[in-house]
Write a protein that holds these residues in place. Structure first.
Motif, PDB file in Angstrom:
ATOM      1  N   ASP A 270      -3.153   4.705  -1.378  1.00 55.13           N
ATOM      2  CA  ASP A 270      -3.890   3.790  -0.915  1.00 55.13           C
ATOM      3  C   ASP A 270      -4.359   3.997   0.617  1.00 55.13           C
ATOM      4  O   ASP A 270      -5.751   3.812   0.813  1.00 55.13           O
ATOM      5  CB  ASP A 270      -3.230   2.341  -1.235  1.00 55.13           C
ATOM      6  CG  ASP A 270      -3.021   2.097  -2.481  1.00 55.13           C
ATOM      7  OD1 ASP A 270      -3.979   2.345  -3.407  1.00 55.13           O
ATOM      8  OD2 ASP A 270      -2.333   1.389  -2.888  1.00 55.13           O
ATOM      9  N   ARG A 271      -3.541   4.488   1.173  1.00 55.66           N
ATOM     10  CA  ARG A 271      -3.875   4.717   2.737  1.00 55.66           C
ATOM     11  C   ARG A 271      -4.871   5.822   2.995  1.00 55.66           C
ATOM     12  O   ARG A 271      -5.869   5.522   3.729  1.00 55.66           O
ATOM     13  CB  ARG A 271      -2.736   4.946   3.525  1.00 55.66           C
ATOM     14  CG  ARG A 271      -1.820   3.553   3.932  1.00 55.66           C
ATOM     15  CD  ARG A 271      -0.564   3.860   4.489  1.00 55.66           C
ATOM     16  NE  ARG A 271       0.164   2.705   4.828  1.00 55.66           N
ATOM     17  CZ  ARG A 271       1.009   2.135   4.147  1.00 55.66           C
ATOM     18  NH1 ARG A 271       1.128   2.545   3.023  1.00 55.66           N
ATOM     19  NH2 ARG A 271       1.827   1.061   4.350  1.00 55.66           N
TER      20      ARG A 271
ATOM     21  N   LEU B 287       0.870  -1.217  -0.079  1.00 52.97           N
ATOM     22  CA  LEU B 287       0.048   0.027   0.081  1.00 52.97           C
ATOM     23  C   LEU B 287       0.846   1.472   0.070  1.00 52.97           C
ATOM     24  O   LEU B 287       1.790   1.332   0.907  1.00 52.97           O
ATOM     25  CB  LEU B 287      -0.963   0.076   1.118  1.00 52.97           C
ATOM     26  CG  LEU B 287      -2.029  -0.911   1.521  1.00 52.97           C
ATOM     27  CD1 LEU B 287      -2.878  -0.839   2.660  1.00 52.97           C
ATOM     28  CD2 LEU B 287      -2.774  -0.989   0.272  1.00 52.97           C
TER      29      LEU B 287
ATOM     30  N   ARG C  68      -8.019   2.211  -8.216  1.00 60.59           N
ATOM     31  CA  ARG C  68      -7.258   1.917  -6.939  1.00 60.59           C
ATOM     32  C   ARG C  68      -8.159   1.040  -6.279  1.00 60.59           C
ATOM     33  O   ARG C  68      -7.814   0.041  -5.541  1.00 60.59           O
ATOM     34  CB  ARG C  68      -7.040   2.963  -6.023  1.00 60.59           C
ATOM     35  CG  ARG C  68      -5.478   3.595  -6.868  1.00 60.59           C
ATOM     36  CD  ARG C  68      -4.952   4.725  -6.015  1.00 60.59           C
ATOM     37  NE  ARG C  68      -3.684   5.325  -6.500  1.00 60.59           N
ATOM     38  CZ  ARG C  68      -2.433   4.999  -5.966  1.00 60.59           C
ATOM     39  NH1 ARG C  68      -2.298   4.294  -4.792  1.00 60.59           N
ATOM     40  NH2 ARG C  68      -1.571   5.553  -6.700  1.00 60.59           N
TER      41      ARG C  68
ATOM     42  N   LEU D 192      -7.286  -2.929  -5.001  1.00 57.16           N
ATOM     43  CA  LEU D 192      -7.574  -3.200  -3.412  1.00 57.16           C
ATOM     44  C   LEU D 192      -8.419  -4.307  -3.457  1.00 57.16           C
ATOM     45  O   LEU D 192      -8.162  -5.203  -2.630  1.00 57.16           O
ATOM     46  CB  LEU D 192      -7.826  -2.093  -2.687  1.00 57.16           C
ATOM     47  CG  LEU D 192      -6.780  -0.989  -2.569  1.00 57.16           C
ATOM     48  CD1 LEU D 192      -7.594   0.316  -1.975  1.00 57.16           C
ATOM     49  CD2 LEU D 192      -5.716  -1.288  -1.796  1.00 57.16           C
TER      50      LEU D 192
END
Length: 151
Positions: free
Chosen positions: A6-7, A2, A38, A42
């Motif tokens: 992404d976080r 990540l 994204r 994920l």
């Protein structure tokens, strides 16, 4: 795996899962197209497993929650499997967890009131197979609840 983008997306997503994708993209500082790519990545990677509805069972009239901890009679090699299969059939069981240690299985059980809990306990819980010992813990209050991670 990540990166910081992404976080940011996951932090915003966890904070308000029902948020519109355009608003989520804005709060995460990405374009909507980037957000979709994204999120798909994920999900494909198994980081986001599902989107789900969280129903407040208290709003449906269930006022009692009890955590039942079981030690099973393990003289039968199928005791765990048989117990868990039977526990899955009890509609008032919200969660089934297994442990290593003195406690083998924990069931979280809900009921409308104490009379209903007593009925569920006597007719559905105590009839589960392979029970050697059971301990009940009644929920008084929930101090912290959620699935947020330190992202």
């Amino acid at each position: 795996m990540l990166d910081e983008t992404d976080r940011r997306i996951l932090r915003q997503y966890l904070a308000e899962p029902g948020m519109a994708r355009a608003e989520l993209a804005s709060r995460a500082g990405v374009t909507v197209a980037t957000l979709w790519r994204r999120l798909e990545r994920l999900q494909a990677a198994g980081v986001i497993r599902a989107e789900r509805a969280v129903i407040d069972w208290r709003a449906l009239g269930y006022a009692v929650e009890v955590s039942l901890r079981f030690t099973l009679d393990k003289t039968d090699p199928r005791a765990f499997d048989t117990f868990i299969a039977a526990a899955r059939e009890v509609p008032e069981v919200l969660a089934i967890e297994t442990f290593l240690g003195r406690v083998d299985v924990r069931l979280n059980v809900i009921a409308r009131d104490m009379a209903h809990y007593q009925e569920v306990y006597r007719t559905r819980i105590l009839t589960l197979p392979h029970i050697a010992e059971v301990e009940a813990l009644m929920l008084i209050s929930t101090i912290k609840e959620g699935e947020a991670l330190p992202l």
